[in-house]
Design a protein around this motif. Sequence first.
Motif, PDB file in Angstrom:
ATOM      1  N   TRP A 396       0.811  -1.204   0.000  1.00 30.51           N
ATOM      2  CA  TRP A 396       0.000   0.000   0.000  1.00 30.51           C
ATOM      3  C   TRP A 396       0.851   1.263   0.000  1.00 30.51           C
ATOM      4  O   TRP A 396       0.592   2.225  -0.724  1.00 30.51           O
ATOM      5  N   GLU A 397       1.876   1.266   0.838  1.00 27.15           N
ATOM      6  CA  GLU A 397       2.639   2.499   1.013  1.00 27.15           C
ATOM      7  C   GLU A 397       3.634   2.749  -0.105  1.00 27.15           C
ATOM      8  O   GLU A 397       4.347   3.751  -0.088  1.00 27.15           O
TER       9      GLU A 397
ATOM     10  N   SER B 178      -0.162  -7.141   0.065  1.00 27.00           N
ATOM     11  CA  SER B 178      -0.755  -6.320  -0.984  1.00 27.00           C
ATOM     12  C   SER B 178      -2.093  -5.717  -0.587  1.00 27.00           C
ATOM     13  O   SER B 178      -2.632  -4.885  -1.311  1.00 27.00           O
ATOM     14  N   PRO B 180      -4.760  -3.372   0.654  1.00 22.18           N
ATOM     15  CA  PRO B 180      -4.667  -1.927   0.846  1.00 22.18           C
ATOM     16  C   PRO B 180      -4.794  -1.540   2.314  1.00 22.18           C
ATOM     17  O   PRO B 180      -5.445  -2.231   3.087  1.00 22.18           O
ATOM     18  N   LEU B 181      -4.200  -0.481   2.688  1.00 25.85           N
ATOM     19  CA  LEU B 181      -4.241   0.131   4.012  1.00 25.85           C
ATOM     20  C   LEU B 181      -3.535  -0.683   5.086  1.00 25.85           C
ATOM     21  O   LEU B 181      -2.689  -0.183   5.799  1.00 25.85           O
ATOM     22  N   HIS B 322       0.210   5.784  -3.323  1.00 26.86           N
ATOM     23  CA  HIS B 322      -0.164   4.507  -2.716  1.00 26.86           C
ATOM     24  C   HIS B 322      -0.545   3.522  -3.805  1.00 26.86           C
ATOM     25  O   HIS B 322      -1.043   3.913  -4.849  1.00 26.86           O
ATOM     26  N   THR B 323      -0.312   2.270  -3.543  1.00 24.07           N
ATOM     27  CA  THR B 323      -0.515   1.253  -4.574  1.00 24.07           C
ATOM     28  C   THR B 323      -1.708   0.375  -4.262  1.00 24.07           C
ATOM     29  O   THR B 323      -1.810  -0.193  -3.171  1.00 24.07           O
ATOM     30  N   PHE B 324      -2.607   0.272  -5.226  1.00 22.92           N
ATOM     31  CA  PHE B 324      -3.635  -0.767  -5.182  1.00 22.92           C
ATOM     32  C   PHE B 324      -3.125  -1.911  -6.059  1.00 22.92           C
ATOM     33  O   PHE B 324      -3.178  -1.823  -7.287  1.00 22.92           O
TER      34      PHE B 324
END
Lengths: 399, 561, 248
Positions: A396-397, B178, B180-181, B322-324
């Motif tokens: 996420w980060e 992986s 999220p958050l 931020h990566t989804f």
Amino acid sequence: MSNPNSPDSGDTAWQEYLTGGEQTASAGGASTGGASAAGASAGGSGAADQPEETAGPRRVIGTPPPAAARTLLAPADDGGAQPLVRELPSDPDDPARAKKAELVVAACFILAMLAGFGFLVAYGIVGVGSITGAQHSNLLLGGTLSITLLLLGIGATIWVRQLMPTVELTEQRHVMASDPKDKAAFKETWDEGAETSQFVKRPIVRRSLIAATLPLGIAPIFLLRDLGPLPGKSLDTTVWRKGLRLLVYGTNRPITPAEFSSPGSIISVGPQGFLNDDDAMAKAAVIIIKFRPGEVDYAPGWRPVANKVVENWTVDNIVAYSKICTHVGCPAALYEQTTHHILCPCHQSTFDATQGARVIFGPATRPLPQLPIGVDKQGFLIATGDFAVPVGPSFWERS
Amino acid sequence: MSVERALEGTGTWLDDRLHGARGVRVLLRKVFPDHWSFLLGEIILYSFIILLLTGTFLTFWFQPSMTDVIYHGSYLPLHGVRMSEAYASTLNITFDVRGGLLIRQIHHWSADLFMAGIMAHMIRVFFTGAYRKPREINWLIGIILFTLGLLEGLFGYSLPDDLLSGAGLRILEGVVQSIPLVGTYLAFFLFGGPFPGHLIIPRLYILHVLLIPGLILALVTAHLFLMFHQKHTQMPGKGRTNKNVVGAPLYPYFMAKTGAFFFFVFAAVALAATFVQINPIWLYGPFNPVAMSAGSQPDFYMGMLEGALRVMPAWQWVPFGHTFAFNVFIPALVPLGLLFTGAALWPFLEQWVTGDRREHHVNDRPRNAPTRTALGIGMITFYGILWAEGANDVLAANFDVPLYWITWAARVGIFVGPVIAYIITKRICLGLQRKDNHLIEHGVETGIIRQLPGGEFIEETRPVDEDSLAVLTSRTDYPALGTADTVESDVPPAGMRGGIGRVRERLYKVVTESAPIANGHGNGHGNGHAIESNGHDHAAIGTGAGSGSGPGGSESEDGHS
Amino acid sequence: MLVLFGVGYGLVTSSGSATAAQQVAPNAAQIAEGRTLFEASCASCHGNFAEGTNVAPTLIGVGAAAVNFQVGTGRMPLTANAAEGIRKPPEFNPSQIKALAAYIQDLGGGPPVPSAAQVNPAAGTYGLGQQLFVADCAACHNFVGAGGALTYGKFALPLSASTPTQIYEAMLTGPEAMPVFNDLTITPPEKRDIIAYVTQVRAQPNPGGFSLGRVGPVTEGLVAFLGLLLFLVLAALWITAKHGKAHE
């Protein structure tokens, strides 16, 4: 009201079906404990039936099921005055066949017993302690065990099929929904108790109780906090630092470009001092690949450029990439020198090693990070810094 | 006989304290219907018992520790190699404990059989509609047990800390990361730090030997209790109605049969453990994070998730730093999540669409619920394609198919396959229903050809025997959705109003589509009512032969051509 | 692609030969025989002087090791136009292969055929070989060398039939898609360890029973369904079958 022997308990709907709407027989008939299947309702239509919900199956007299199923016709059981009626026949359907079957079953069981003893003997005499020892032991122990179990199963099956008479009984079901009277009684009991407990009438007490238990309920979750450290920034970096030598994994030897000089070569390497540290190697494993001049798509400068290899991070056409796949972290070790594709065997993410390990197929979304390398004074390959981006799977980060 | 007196004495002693005579008697006489497919659940139950027994044995030697040791046991090839204590203790069980390898292999084969049994049992329950009221709770318990079984197996085969299962743990970590958050936090909490750490094996151990088996045991007990309390369903047949159970009593029949089956289950896994090697961890070697093998797959029941990970294209979204990671958490969560959620909701969805809230204790023949069966086959196709994709590199290597083609075929197949399977299955079901109708109306062909006085040849038929007729005519009569004639105004009933109502009506038509029995004698629960003769002239043996001639006769004969 | 082969092989340096053990020096007769064989069987694709053509790479600098491997495993001469050469019965007998190898070695140099001592599995250490193998080789060849899939129809073949010499030569010369592991990256003793691992693991008995090809959980799952479950379904059918009724 709560008399389990009451004829009404839980059976009204079907009672009507079974009796064609007539309610015959009083409660008296039902109070006999063993009044199970009360004799036979003739012809299957309504009759003086009082199904006992705690008794056994009813016999339904009518056309018996085919294939030698047995149902016995017997006088009604009025509970105690006469002995209980036998419901199951005592002899097999075909006595002659049963006699032969008996021998077969006995033979099965005796052989099973012998095999069982064989297991005990095999355990005692066959030792393990080597590959072939384990092999022989497994075969003997397993073989005797399998034979025992199989024969027990076969014997038991033949017993059931040939020695026991075929029987087909019918048992009445009860409607799952409870009788309305029971439901009403339940509601009354419940409401009674709720009222007596003062739970409903005194909101302060109630609400404060709930408030008191709330922190207790959350406490277990808090207790799990120390399961692990917070990730912090640790996912962003590895143990690679400027000056750390690249050691060949497994042999722990440093390597020079003159040694790693055959085009089409690849080898797995790790940072000096960390090769036995699994936590470090899980992110610091690196592959170096030797290319021929002109094969690699270089980008000038010192910063990573998409789909290109940073030339200043290479030595003599030797390129270093992270071995940790950017999909879910397997080591991506499969390399085809002819196509210069790095293939991760887990989920087939494919990276082009001449173009900055960009993804050309598969689920990985990011290229393998390139490790900047150089040579030290003794000529051995070293890292000249850590990776410019986080290694391994996305999170996420990660930006 | 002294044995009989001893038994009686014991029984009395217990009864004096437990008041059990009547209750236990009822239990002993309980009737269990007899069908081979009802034994599939027992496969699972007995596999579980074998797992508990063999698992306990293994715990006496297994060391759930990731501390490094240098191996000096009996497996000489790995002498001097650095490995974890967990791996070393597994080698010890295999090569230094008599019966250790056998018990290990029985344990692993039982686990595979446990999961295979769950799949078979779940499919049987679904296709026969045995999840319908009042058994929805059991269905939900079953889905939870399926999920627990998946986890239990995953944790179990990861305990030896070998290269293959360690790769699986790496994938687990990447998947968790992986999310999220919270992904990185969850991953660090699970592993006690970065991968691999030294805590994951002991943690998985306690989940595997205590927590999850405890949950499974409790849920299995509830599952069986419900089945006893509600009585088992039965297949349609003569004398079997929705209000009875026809079969043989628990004591002695069912006990004997289930006992025999227990021996067969145990024999099956023992045979497999004797003759077929499973999980040869000494060949995989100890886990290290730098190594990897081609053809790395998890155990088969995780294959669908593995295939989902392989089939997914490289999608991600990186907004605002931020990566989804769609490419990871979508395949991990969506396909199986959809399947399990859909399965869990299905009984209620079906109830809503058909309006059928009655109890059902007689199973459906799959052909008599064409939409349900077709949907089920469609979902199995979806599952199966992802499952096969999980083995794509093994398939590619062994069948000489280029690797990427298999992935592309799967990418298309998971959408197209279920649709095609649905259509084909539905048509097959309707066709089978028509065949049944034909049998009911016209009887079974005897192969006897007769020439009529007029010169025509006819084949004689005889009516279907009563048993088969009972089976053929068992259809579920769906109640009509709030029809207009039950209300007095033009306003449709509550459940049928508005957009939802229209959707419901459309779905109702689809779900209840079937080939009805011609005379409208679908009598709902196959309680053995024979089809009344309706005056059709069939060239049936034994009926008035005179009616076979003339126009009426040839009319019906045309139908037989 | 094949042209790339040519460029690749052409640029293989003689680094491998620097630390190779002593080879029996080939005599002129052998080299002459080799040239004859070459011109008859190989020149049509590889060019009259092994310089390469547009259908086959140059053989200058590939060394005797490459020739011994390719011809000894029957991959060469290539009979079918496949994605890669397949092991098949060799067309030439061992002395002819030696002659061909001598000719190519004499023509352009390159890594020589390893000596018997270099490839002796008994002198290698299984444990270290296993470590190296799973880190650098198993991703293509599988844990125990049972083979695996590559891209675009290629595959890494099982190592069940490879001789110790061939394993050494394959590592040294990097045939086709396989990468090169020269003798300075993986030294001869380390290569020997890998050979010890490959040859010993494939000869190892399977204590647990049939190995199902040592493929792993895929075949195990198939056995669970097609074997165990099917067996139990049949048992269930038997237990619950009704008397006197044939398949109801």
